[in-house]
Design a protein around this motif. Structure first.
Motif, mmCIF file in Angstrom:
data_model
loop_
_atom_site.group_PDB
_atom_site.id
_atom_site.type_symbol
_atom_site.label_atom_id
_atom_site.label_comp_id
_atom_site.label_asym_id
_atom_site.label_seq_id
_atom_site.Cartn_x
_atom_site.Cartn_y
_atom_site.Cartn_z
ATOM 1 N N LEU A 108 67.812 27.234 71.646
ATOM 2 C CA LEU A 108 66.847 27.134 70.558
ATOM 3 C C LEU A 108 67.575 27.174 69.216
ATOM 4 N N PRO A 109 67.052 26.506 68.211
ATOM 5 C CA PRO A 109 67.632 26.673 66.874
ATOM 6 C C PRO A 109 67.416 28.092 66.374
ATOM 7 N N ALA A 110 68.211 28.488 65.411
ATOM 8 C CA ALA A 110 68.109 29.847 64.876
ATOM 9 C C ALA A 110 66.713 30.093 64.313
ATOM 10 N N GLU A 111 66.232 31.319 64.459
ATOM 11 C CA GLU A 111 64.911 31.683 63.948
ATOM 12 C C GLU A 111 65.002 31.908 62.438
ATOM 13 N N THR A 112 64.198 31.194 61.688
ATOM 14 C CA THR A 112 64.214 31.308 60.228
ATOM 15 C C THR A 112 62.932 31.894 59.670
ATOM 16 N N ALA A 113 61.917 32.035 60.492
ATOM 17 C CA ALA A 113 60.649 32.630 60.066
ATOM 18 C C ALA A 113 59.984 33.248 61.287
ATOM 19 N N ALA A 114 58.999 34.098 61.040
ATOM 20 C CA ALA A 114 58.298 34.739 62.144
ATOM 21 C C ALA A 114 57.562 33.698 62.979
ATOM 22 N N PRO A 115 57.698 33.728 64.302
ATOM 23 C CA PRO A 115 56.952 32.783 65.142
ATOM 24 C C PRO A 115 55.454 33.004 64.982
ATOM 25 N N THR A 116 54.688 31.979 65.286
ATOM 26 C CA THR A 116 53.235 32.077 65.183
ATOM 27 C C THR A 116 52.572 32.427 66.513
ATOM 28 N N ALA A 117 53.346 32.448 67.588
ATOM 29 C CA ALA A 117 52.795 32.757 68.912
ATOM 30 C C ALA A 117 53.936 33.218 69.807
ATOM 31 N N PRO A 118 53.611 33.899 70.892
ATOM 32 C CA PRO A 118 54.672 34.290 71.832
ATOM 33 C C PRO A 118 55.242 33.067 72.541
ATOM 34 N N PRO A 119 56.414 33.179 73.133
ATOM 35 C CA PRO A 119 56.987 32.056 73.881
ATOM 36 C C PRO A 119 56.087 31.658 75.034
ATOM 37 N N ALA A 120 56.068 30.362 75.320
ATOM 38 C CA ALA A 120 55.249 29.863 76.421
ATOM 39 C C ALA A 120 55.741 30.432 77.751
ATOM 40 N N ALA A 121 54.826 30.527 78.691
ATOM 41 C CA ALA A 121 55.187 31.008 80.023
ATOM 42 C C ALA A 121 56.088 29.991 80.690
ATOM 43 N N GLY A 122 57.180 30.447 81.271
ATOM 44 C CA GLY A 122 58.118 29.557 81.949
ATOM 45 C C GLY A 122 57.878 29.548 83.452
ATOM 46 N N ASP A 123 58.854 28.971 84.166
ATOM 47 C CA ASP A 123 58.780 28.947 85.618
ATOM 48 C C ASP A 123 58.896 30.371 86.173
ATOM 49 N N LEU A 124 58.211 30.630 87.256
ATOM 50 C CA LEU A 124 58.252 31.953 87.879
ATOM 51 C C LEU A 124 59.492 32.056 88.774
ATOM 52 N N GLU A 125 60.646 31.984 88.137
ATOM 53 C CA GLU A 125 61.894 32.077 88.874
ATOM 54 C C GLU A 125 62.355 33.524 88.936
ATOM 55 N N THR A 126 62.956 33.871 90.054
ATOM 56 C CA THR A 126 63.490 35.215 90.229
ATOM 57 C C THR A 126 64.921 35.265 89.704
ATOM 58 N N PRO A 127 65.239 36.215 88.826
ATOM 59 C CA PRO A 127 66.614 36.303 88.332
ATOM 60 C C PRO A 127 67.578 36.664 89.447
ATOM 61 N N THR A 128 68.776 36.110 89.372
ATOM 62 C CA THR A 128 69.813 36.377 90.361
ATOM 63 C C THR A 128 71.096 36.774 89.645
ATOM 64 N N ASP A 347 57.155 38.649 72.678
ATOM 65 C CA ASP A 347 56.314 38.201 71.569
ATOM 66 C C ASP A 347 56.887 38.719 70.253
ATOM 67 N N ARG A 348 57.414 37.824 69.448
ATOM 68 C CA ARG A 348 57.970 38.180 68.152
ATOM 69 C C ARG A 348 57.049 37.743 67.008
ATOM 70 N N SER A 349 55.846 37.328 67.358
ATOM 71 C CA SER A 349 54.914 36.873 66.325
ATOM 72 C C SER A 349 54.167 38.032 65.668
ATOM 73 N N GLN A 350 54.207 39.220 66.287
ATOM 74 C CA GLN A 350 53.529 40.390 65.747
ATOM 75 C C GLN A 350 54.563 41.372 65.190
ATOM 76 N N ASP A 351 54.173 42.122 64.164
ATOM 77 C CA ASP A 351 55.067 43.142 63.616
ATOM 78 C C ASP A 351 55.190 44.315 64.580
ATOM 79 N N VAL A 352 56.314 45.002 64.487
ATOM 80 C CA VAL A 352 56.503 46.213 65.276
ATOM 81 C C VAL A 352 55.583 47.300 64.736
ATOM 82 N N ASP A 353 54.905 47.994 65.643
ATOM 83 C CA ASP A 353 53.987 49.057 65.243
ATOM 84 C C ASP A 353 54.787 50.226 64.668
ATOM 85 N N ALA A 354 54.598 50.480 63.394
ATOM 86 C CA ALA A 354 55.369 51.535 62.721
ATOM 87 C C ALA A 354 54.471 52.710 62.322
ATOM 88 N N ASP A 355 53.341 52.895 63.020
ATOM 89 C CA ASP A 355 52.420 53.966 62.626
ATOM 90 C C ASP A 355 52.759 55.307 63.268
#
Length: 366
Positions: A108-128, A347-355
């Motif tokens: 992916l290109p470098a992130e320059t602004a906050a995303p507007t949505a979480p990343p799309a769901a990918g393939d249900l592959e099992t990590p190895t 999901d990087r589209s939401q701020d971290v809860d700092a309350d």
């Protein structure tokens, strides 16, 4: 068929054609032929002059031709067998095998602004062990320190471009040493990271030193550092995926304030010999300030930490021993039951809860 094999075949064929093509006899050949005819008419022609090549000559020539094709056929047969076993060796997908699209895993290109949505769901592959980021959005993220891209520095207030650049570099160094350095991840003391912080910030340094020495609920080193118990889990491979962005602005006290927001994805295996791979995801938000040493009593080159927040996905709840404890499907969960909501750690589209409310929830994916 590979190009070089085809080219060799064409060259051999052309050479054979040229060798077998009829040629116009020379004047000397015509004279010899005419003399032989005259001798034949007189019964004096040498024996066998019209019989052509002997059978032995023909067999030797045929043998040479067969040997040439056999030598050519061996690499062709090998190439065909290899392609049959692994069609992916050919460029593209000429046989429609439907394998993974290489473009799908392109960085992916470098992130320059906050995303507007979480990343799309990918393939249900099992990590190895070979593909620890399979099925994860982090597959396309940058590797480690390469994912922390500094913005171009410009002068801010009384601070020069070089001083702003120093603030950016020191903030990156703190992030790297706290979240990517192998010794820190193994649970060792992060002295290099601590050395970046302004020594006059004694309250913070005392808090972190206590947390590293005797961790508990009020003094938790995981608020600043990513650490795994070396007796329980370790990284698989040497890559941690990183994604985020860094910005800066003028501070209130003749300073520059750097804002960093990064997510780190750690692929892990248990140290008991299991080959199951899981992932822990840590998002950190850090605000650091570098003040003008001409106007304030500060240590040149050190940064003051104004804020540090975190969100941790796939780690045991309410365990305060100073380590992240990832859950594996083949072992029972550790720690207390999760009571918070289900969230997407990617999901990087939401701020971290700092309350200040630290609810341990369930992750929707790892």
């Amino acid at each position: 068929m590979p190009d070089e094999v085809w080219e060799r075949f064409v060259q051999d064929s052309e050479r054979d054609i040229r060798g077998s093509a009829p040629k116009e006899p020379s004047a000397r050949a015509r004279m010899v032929t005419e003399r032989l005819r005259q001798q034949e008419a007189r019964g004096e022609a040498p024996e066998g002059w019209r019989t052509g090549p002997t059978r032995q000559d023909l067999e030797r020539r045929a043998t040479r031709r067969r040997r040439r094709w056999a030598i050519l056929g061996v690499p062709v047969a090998i190439a065909v067998a290899v392609v049959a076993l692994k069609p992916s060796l050919l460029p593209g997908d000429p046989f429609g095998t439907g394998g993974p699209d290489p473009a799908a895993a392109s960085p992916l290109p470098a992130e320059t602004a906050a995303p507007t949505a979480p990343p799309a769901a990918g393939d249900l592959e099992t990590p190895t062990l070979d593909r620890p980021f399979a099925g994860s959005p982090a597959l396309r993220w940058a590797d480690g320190e390469a994912g922390i891209v500094l913005p171009k520095a410009t002068p801010v207030g009384t601070l020069s471009k070089a001083q702003v650049e120093q603030a950016l570099r020191q903030t990156k160094r703190l992030l790297v040493e706290a979240n990517l350095a192998p010794d820190t991840l193994r649970g060792e003391r992060p002295d290099t990271a601590l050395g970046v912080i302004e020594p006059r910030q004694t309250d913070l340094l005392d808090q972190l030193n206590t947390a590293l020495r005797t961790p508990d609920e009020r003094h938790d080193p995981l608020t600043m550092f990513s650490r795994f118990d070396p007796a329980e889990a370790r990284l698989t491979g040497d890559v941690v995926k990183t994604r985020g962005r860094m910005t800066f602005k003028a501070g209130e006290h003749a300073s520059v304030v750097v804002h960093a927001d990064y997510t780190f994805v750690y692929p892990l295996v248990r140290t008991d010999g299991s080959t199951e791979v899981t992932r822990t995801i840590v998002r950190r938000v850090l605000d650091a300030e570098l003040s003008d040493p001409a106007q304030y009593q500060v240590t040149p080159g050190k940064i003051t930490v104004l804020r540090y927040d975190q969100e941790i996905g796939n780690s045991a709840c309410e365990v305060y021993d100073g380590y992240l404890h990832p859950d594996f499907s083949t072992t029972g969960p550790t720690g207390a039951p999760a009571t918070g909501p289900t969230t997407d750690p990617y999901d990087r589209s939401q701020d971290v809860d700092a309350d200040g409310q630290e609810e341990c929830g369930v992750v929707s994916r790892v």
